[in-house]
Every structure is written in structure tokens, then in C-alpha cells.
Design a protein around this motif. Structure first.
Motif, PDB file in Angstrom:
ATOM      1  N   SER A  38     -28.307 -56.892 -21.297  1.00  0.00           N
ATOM      2  CA  SER A  38     -28.896 -57.419 -22.520  1.00  0.00           C
ATOM      3  C   SER A  38     -30.397 -57.680 -22.350  1.00  0.00           C
ATOM      4  CB  SER A  38     -28.139 -58.708 -22.849  1.00  0.00           C
ATOM      5  OG  SER A  38     -28.473 -59.157 -24.090  1.00  0.00           O
ATOM      6  N   TRP A  65     -32.364 -54.436 -21.871  1.00  0.00           N
ATOM      7  CA  TRP A  65     -32.553 -53.741 -23.150  1.00  0.00           C
ATOM      8  C   TRP A  65     -33.697 -54.374 -23.940  1.00  0.00           C
ATOM      9  CZ3 TRP A  65     -29.692 -49.418 -23.981  1.00  0.00           C
ATOM     10  CH2 TRP A  65     -29.810 -48.810 -25.240  1.00  0.00           C
ATOM     11  N   ARG A  66     -33.707 -55.717 -23.984  1.00  0.00           N
ATOM     12  CA  ARG A  66     -34.766 -56.399 -24.759  1.00  0.00           C
ATOM     13  C   ARG A  66     -36.147 -56.105 -24.167  1.00  0.00           C
ATOM     14  NH1 ARG A  66     -30.750 -60.850 -25.287  1.00  0.00           N
ATOM     15  NH2 ARG A  66     -31.421 -61.502 -23.220  1.00  0.00           N
ATOM     16  N   GLU A 105     -37.057 -52.666 -25.209  1.00  0.00           N
ATOM     17  CA  GLU A 105     -37.269 -52.657 -26.666  1.00  0.00           C
ATOM     18  C   GLU A 105     -38.627 -53.249 -27.033  1.00  0.00           C
ATOM     19  OE1 GLU A 105     -33.935 -52.477 -29.713  1.00  0.00           O
ATOM     20  OE2 GLU A 105     -34.062 -54.571 -29.112  1.00  0.00           O
ATOM     21  N   PRO A 159     -28.979 -57.553 -28.393  1.00  0.00           N
ATOM     22  CA  PRO A 159     -29.503 -56.280 -28.915  1.00  0.00           C
ATOM     23  C   PRO A 159     -28.445 -55.515 -29.710  1.00  0.00           C
ATOM     24  CG  PRO A 159     -29.816 -56.461 -26.525  1.00  0.00           C
ATOM     25  CD  PRO A 159     -28.907 -57.563 -26.931  1.00  0.00           C
TER      26      PRO A 159
END
Ligand code: NAI
Length: 319
Positions: A204, A207-208, A211, A270
Motif C-alpha cells: 500500500s 503504491w502511494r 503514485e 490505493p
């Protein structure tokens, strides 16, 4: 050869995970009955296990004190579940991850097992309260969740149903130790158990960070493989805290404010979709094209790395 009186273990489902369990139990001197509904699956599994064990013996990575031939002679295929469970001390279910299918199999087993055998599921994410609800032998049931590939990654999460007898967990813990696995007791059932909760927390935040354009996907992976992962193969996050200061109390004293400040900046869950999935996919495919050949080759390389790491961990003196 070690006495086959070590006992009989039944594997229900002879796919990827069932085969690995069969090899692990045979390495501990247990007689293994590999049950499946498909004759061809059993035939393939036995052939695959034979090849794998010969390879492991040649490369010096075969587990246990028996040679490959002796271990192979302990494993047999079986298409009759009633015959398979006769006199067994442990049944390890490894059928596909489908609640209704698993419940059907446990209901069937519940009718034919004795009051001694342990009934264990390999499920990755189904909860014991869903799997074992209403079984007469619920006290003998638990989840024993392995990590892929189980032959090289020894962790097994033991997760009880609220009505599982403590002796069931104790016996399974001892059995896992006997075959060289590393069992942990999850004291209460929890969605995701422990390993996947930790894994999802890492995914998580990874991914952030991608992103938000803080780091590229390939550098993100490097932070784990050449950074955190190096020490996590030997010590966990809590011991890391203990060693990174003058003990745990000193770590919390020094770093808790900083940790809380950073943790407050973590974003929402996400979506794992849209532009970020394109970006991550592109970076991953550049490294490992997503066709069966490249993926299989990379998995073989990963398994060889894990095999060598497992060997190193065995050789390291424990303190
Ligand atoms: P798989 O699809 O490779 O194998 C499943 C096997 O079950 C097949 O041989 C199939 O013929 C057999 N089967 C289907 N219905 C059956 C029935 N009624 N009776 C007996 N056998 C039956 O699946 P895999 O990957 O081995 O997964 C098995 C379990 O292990 C799943 O619950 C999965 O979540 C869990 N697991 C899988 C991991 C992985 O990385 N593949 C890791 C940890 C756990």
C-alpha cells in the motif's frame, strides 16, 4: 531409513502447494498419501516431485536425513479419500481457494475421520470460522498457511477456529517443527492473518509513493531488495527497533515522535488502477516481460536465490 512409523499424512489436492507439502512431510520421514480427484493430477504430481527431489539431491538442497529415493518411496498417490485418511495423524487440505469447495471437502472429511487426526487447511485468506463452521470435529481443525515456495520459505501461520482445541495447535506446531518449517501461532483469527497484513501494508505504501511521484517503481523495489529485505531475512521489524538503538525503550524514546509524524502523512487505501497501474506495469514488464517464459525463468531464478538463502540461514550459527 527412518521408520515410516513417523506416521501417515494425507494431502488433499496435488497441485502446487500439495506437492510442496508432500515433499516436506516425506523429508521428515512421514508416509504421505497424495489424494486428488483427477488421476492425471496425481500422476503429474508424483512425476514432478520425483524430478524435483532428484534435482534437489544433486544440488545439495534436499531437506531431511533420507536420500531422495527413500523419500520418494514414502509418497504414494490415492484416489479414494476413505482409504487415504485411514490411520492418518494429519490431513493437509490444498484444494483451490474456493470457500464452497473447501467447505464441501471438510464436511465430507468430518464424516469419515476419527477423533485424533488433525484437519488442516492451507488457505491463504479464508477464515477458520467460515471454513470449519458446524463441523463435529471442529476442535481438531485449524489453518496452516504456508508461504510460496514452501520448500524454501519455511514460515507457516497456524490459525485456530475459536473452538479449536489448544492441543490441536500444539500438535501441529510440533509437526511443523519436525519437518523443518517455522510455525507461528496466530492467537485469534483475523482477516489476512499476519503475513498478508504486513505484506499489504508494504504494498500500500509502495503504491502511494509511486503514485505521488516520490520514487520510480524500480527504485521502490530496490529499497526492499537491497535495503529493508536484507535485514528482514534475519531479524524482524521489532528486533530491528531493539538493535537500532540501545534497546527497545531507547528506540521508542528517540524515534517514536518521528515515526508518528511520518505515519500521519500516510494516504488512503490505493485503488490499484488507472495511470499508476499503467506506470508500474510498464516498469515491471521492462524488467520481466509478462509472458509465460520470462515469468517462469524469473521465478526459477527467485527460487534459486531463496534456496541459497535458506541454506545460508541453516549454516548461520544461531545466537
Ligand atoms: P492448485 O490449483 O495448484 O491445486 C489444487 C489441486 O486441488 C489440483 O490438483 C486439483 O485437481 C485438486 N482438487 C480440486 N478439487 C478437488 C477435490 N474436490 N478433492 C481433491 N482435490 C481436488 O492450487 P494451489 O496453488 O496448490 O493452492 C492450494 C491452496 O493453497 C489454496 O487454498 C491456496 O490459497 C493455498 N496457498 C497457495 C499458495 C500459492 O502461492 N499458490 C501459497 C499459500 C497457500
Amino acid at each position: 531409513m527412518a521408520s515410516p512409523a513417523a506416521g501417515v499424512v494425507v494431502i488433499v489436492g496435488s497441485g502446487l502447494i500439495g506437492r510442496s507439502w508432500a515433499m516436506l512431510f516425506a523429508s521428515g520421514g512421514f508416509r504421505v498419501k497424495l489424494y486428488d480427484i483427477e488421476q492425471q493430477q496425481v500422476t503429474n504430481a508424483l512425476e514432478n516431485i520425483r524430478k524435483e527431489m532428484m534435482f534437489l539431491e544433486q544440488s545439495g538442497s534436499l531437506k531431511g536425513s533420507l536420500g531422495a529415493q527413500d523419500q520418494l518411496s514414502l509418497i504414494s498417490g490415492c484416489l479414494n479419500i476413505q482409504e487415504a485418511v485411514e490411520g492418518a495423524l494429519h490431513i493437509q487440505e490444498c484444494v483451490p481457494e474456493n470457500l464452497e469447495l473447501k467447505k464441501k471437502i471438510f464436511a465430507q472429511l468430518d464424516q469419515i475421520i476419527d477423533d485424533q487426526v488433525v484437519l488442516s487447511s492451507s488457505t491463504s485468506c479464508l477464515l477458520p470460522s467460515q471454513l470449519f463452521a458446524g463441523l463435529a470435529h471442529v476442535q481438531q481443525c485449524l489453518v496452516a498457511h504456508p508461504v510460496n515456495p514452501p520448500y524454501y520459505v519455511p514460515l507457516v501461520e497456524l490459525v485456530p477456529h475459536p473452538e479449536t482445541a489448544p492441543v490441536t495447535v500444539d500438535r501441529t506446531h510440533a509437526l511443523m517443527r519436525k519437518i523443518g518449517q517455522s510455525p507461528v501461532r496466530v492467537l485469534k483469527e483475523m482477516d489476512g492473518f499476519v503475513l498478508n497484513r504486513l505484506q499489504y501494508a508494504v504494498i500500500s505504501e509502495a503504491w502511494r509513493l509511486v503514485e505521488e511521484g516520490i520514487v520510480s517503481p524500480s527504485d521502490l523495489d530496490l529499497v526492499m531488495s537491497d535495503g529493508l529485505g536484507m535485514r528482514y531475512a534475519f531479524i524482524g521489524p521489532l528486533e530491528t527497533m531493539h538493535l537500532n538503538a540501545e534497546g527497545m525503550l531507547s528506540y521508542c524514546d528517540r524515534y517514536s515522535e518521528g515515526m508518528k509524524r511520518v505515519l500521519k502523512t500516510f494516504g488512503p487505501i490505493p485503488e490499484f488502477s488507472g495511470a499508476t497501474v499503467e506506470k508500474v506495469n510498464q516498469a515491471m514488464c521492462l524488467k520481466v516481460p509478462a509472458d509465460p517464459e520470462h515469468l517462469a525463468a524469473r521465478r526459477r531464478w527467485r527460487d534459486e536465490c531463496l534456496q541459497r538463502l535458506a541454506k545460508l540461514k541453516r549454516q548461520m550459527p544461531s545466537q
